[in-house]
Scaffold this active site. Structure first.
Site, PDB file in Angstrom:
ATOM      1  N   ARG A 187       4.670 -12.786   4.444  1.00  0.00           N
ATOM      2  CA  ARG A 187       6.024 -12.621   4.030  1.00  0.00           C
ATOM      3  C   ARG A 187       6.550 -13.001   5.558  1.00  0.00           C
ATOM      4  NH1 ARG A 187       7.818  -7.129   5.281  1.00  0.00           N
ATOM      5  NH2 ARG A 187       8.673  -8.131   7.131  1.00  0.00           N
ATOM      6  N   HIS A 194      11.963  -7.770   4.983  1.00  0.00           N
ATOM      7  CA  HIS A 194      11.441  -7.200   3.784  1.00  0.00           C
ATOM      8  C   HIS A 194      12.655  -7.289   2.828  1.00  0.00           C
ATOM      9  CE1 HIS A 194      10.098  -4.176   0.728  1.00  0.00           C
ATOM     10  NE2 HIS A 194      11.209  -3.632   0.903  1.00  0.00           N
ATOM     11  N   TYR A 249       9.200  -4.888  15.028  1.00  0.00           N
ATOM     12  CA  TYR A 249       7.927  -4.348  14.558  1.00  0.00           C
ATOM     13  C   TYR A 249       6.649  -5.286  14.629  1.00  0.00           C
ATOM     14  CZ  TYR A 249       9.013  -5.516   9.903  1.00  0.00           C
ATOM     15  OH  TYR A 249       9.560  -6.004   8.374  1.00  0.00           O
TER      16      TYR A 249
HETATM   17  C1  LIG Z   1       7.028   5.158  -4.542  1.00  0.00           C
HETATM   18  C2  LIG Z   1       7.883   4.734  -3.462  1.00  0.00           C
HETATM   19  N1  LIG Z   1       7.786   4.740  -2.148  1.00  0.00           N
HETATM   20  C3  LIG Z   1       8.452   4.148  -1.217  1.00  0.00           C
HETATM   21  C4  LIG Z   1       9.365   3.078  -1.874  1.00  0.00           C
HETATM   22  C5  LIG Z   1      10.534   2.323  -0.667  1.00  0.00           C
HETATM   23  N2  LIG Z   1       9.918   0.843  -0.710  1.00  0.00           N
HETATM   24  C6  LIG Z   1      10.071  -0.111  -1.380  1.00  0.00           C
HETATM   25  S1  LIG Z   1       9.490  -1.493  -0.985  1.00  0.00           S
HETATM   26  C7  LIG Z   1       8.299  -0.791   0.236  1.00  0.00           C
HETATM   27  C8  LIG Z   1       7.290  -1.528   0.854  1.00  0.00           C
HETATM   28  C9  LIG Z   1       6.355  -2.082  -0.080  1.00  0.00           C
HETATM   29  O1  LIG Z   1       5.444  -2.738   0.389  1.00  0.00           O
HETATM   30  P1  LIG Z   1       4.294  -3.723  -0.381  1.00  0.00           P
HETATM   31  O2  LIG Z   1       3.819  -2.749  -1.426  1.00  0.00           O
HETATM   32  O3  LIG Z   1       3.409  -4.382   0.681  1.00  0.00           O
HETATM   33  O4  LIG Z   1       5.187  -4.716  -1.321  1.00  0.00           O
HETATM   34  P2  LIG Z   1       5.881  -6.055  -0.686  1.00  0.00           P
HETATM   35  O5  LIG Z   1       7.630  -5.767  -0.671  1.00  0.00           O
HETATM   36  O6  LIG Z   1       5.555  -6.339   0.608  1.00  0.00           O
HETATM   37  O7  LIG Z   1       5.802  -7.181  -1.841  1.00  0.00           O
HETATM   38  C10 LIG Z   1       8.787   0.787   0.343  1.00  0.00           C
HETATM   39  C11 LIG Z   1       7.943   1.611   0.965  1.00  0.00           C
HETATM   40  C12 LIG Z   1       9.507   2.906  -3.164  1.00  0.00           C
HETATM   41  N3  LIG Z   1      10.431   2.028  -3.735  1.00  0.00           N
HETATM   42  N4  LIG Z   1       8.744   3.666  -3.873  1.00  0.00           N
END
Ligand SMILES: Cc1ncc(C[n+]2csc(CCOP(=O)(O)OP(=O)(O)O)c2C)c(N)n1
Ligand SMILES: [Mg+2]
Length: 242
Positions: free
Chosen positions: A140, A144, A153
């Site tokens: 990425r 985010h 970070y």
């Molecule tokens: C159950 C839940 N916990 C926390 C969140 C908040 N949240 C949204 S995106 C994210 C990070 C996701 O990271 P990853 O799974 O690596 O996906 P990426 O965005 O990197 O594709 C978080 C913690 C959420 N949407 N749902």
């Protein structure tokens, strides 16, 4: 959080990892109905640490659901490094093996490799041979979201040091070497795609934006989940004044 029944696109939920259980259930339903449709779902590296990921794998393997389970390992879950979600050991793909699910790990920035593994998994699902788990190793580059600042970070130079390159540039180079593409065609394609995106954005904005109003009523958030609204939801709606 969109969906399109017409295109067989089941809704993206905001709760991470629920997409996996939904996709497996959808695929099981398709198989039970003797339909030929298969399902595919995508999950992030961080979200694989949610229990829904594991529940989905249990059901997918037990019922041999015609589903493709994609893991996009882009190294980061907002500010959390992917090594944390996999407990610092093994790969995300290896998680499938414990469930008896064939699993592949692919260079996610190699378009042709991604296409090849997706085709293979699709074929398996279509022939009713069961689920496939695929880990796409990628990066990425940006934040985010627009409210995220990665410099807080991770090292500022990390994205430049990422060894697998930019997938679009890699495909472009490959096609030019093979004589199937050119710099001019690329510039033209970029302009065409940009135009298409702008048109789509304009169309979306005709349905209203946060700034311009035209928002749906608060009442709408209570609709569309239950066939018959349970009393506690009805009470919440009344409390909210709708
Ligand atoms: C159950 C839940 N916990 C926390 C969140 C908040 N949240 C949204 S995106 C994210 C990070 C996701 O990271 P990853 O799974 O690596 O996906 P990426 O965005 O990197 O594709 C978080 C913690 C959420 N949407 N749902
Ligand atoms: Mg991620």
């Amino acid at each position: 959080m969109y969906s399109s029944k017409e295109h067989g696109f089941f809704t993206i939920s905001g709760n991470l990892a629920t997409q996996y259980v939904q996709a497996v259930g959808w695929a099981m339903a398709s198989a039970i109905k003797n339909d030929t449709k298969i399902a595919a779902a995508w999950i992030g590296d961080g979200s694989t640490a949610e229990s829904d990921f594991h529940s989905a794998l249990v059901f997918a393997s037990t019922y041999k659901a015609p589903v493709i389970l994609n893991i996009v390992n882009n190294q980061w879950a907002i500010s959390t490094f992917q090594g944390i979600a996999r407990g610092g050991s093994g790969t995300f793909a290896a998680r499938g093996l414990g469930f008896g699910i064939p699993a592949l790990r692919v260079d996610g920035n190699d378009y042709l490799a991604v296409y090849a593994v997706s085709l293979w998994a699709t074929e398996r699902a279509r022939r009713n041979l069961g689920p496939t788990l695929i880990e796409y190793v990628t990066y990425r580059v940006g934040g985010h979201s627009s409210s995220d600042d990665p410099s807080a970070y991770r090292p500022k130079t990390e994205s430049e040091a990422w060894p697998l390159g930019d997938p679009v540039l890699r495909l472009k180079k490959h096609l030019i070497v093979r004589g199937a593409w050119s710099e001019e065609r690329h510039v033209q394609a970029e302009a065409e795609i940009l135009d298409e995106v702008i048109q789509a954005q304009k169309e979306a904005e005709t349905h209203g934006t946060l700034h311009a109003g035209g928002k749906p009523s608060v009442r709408d958030i209570f609709e569309g989940v239950y066939a018959e609204m349970p009393p506690h939801i009805r009470r919440q709606r009344q409390k909210a004044g709708y």
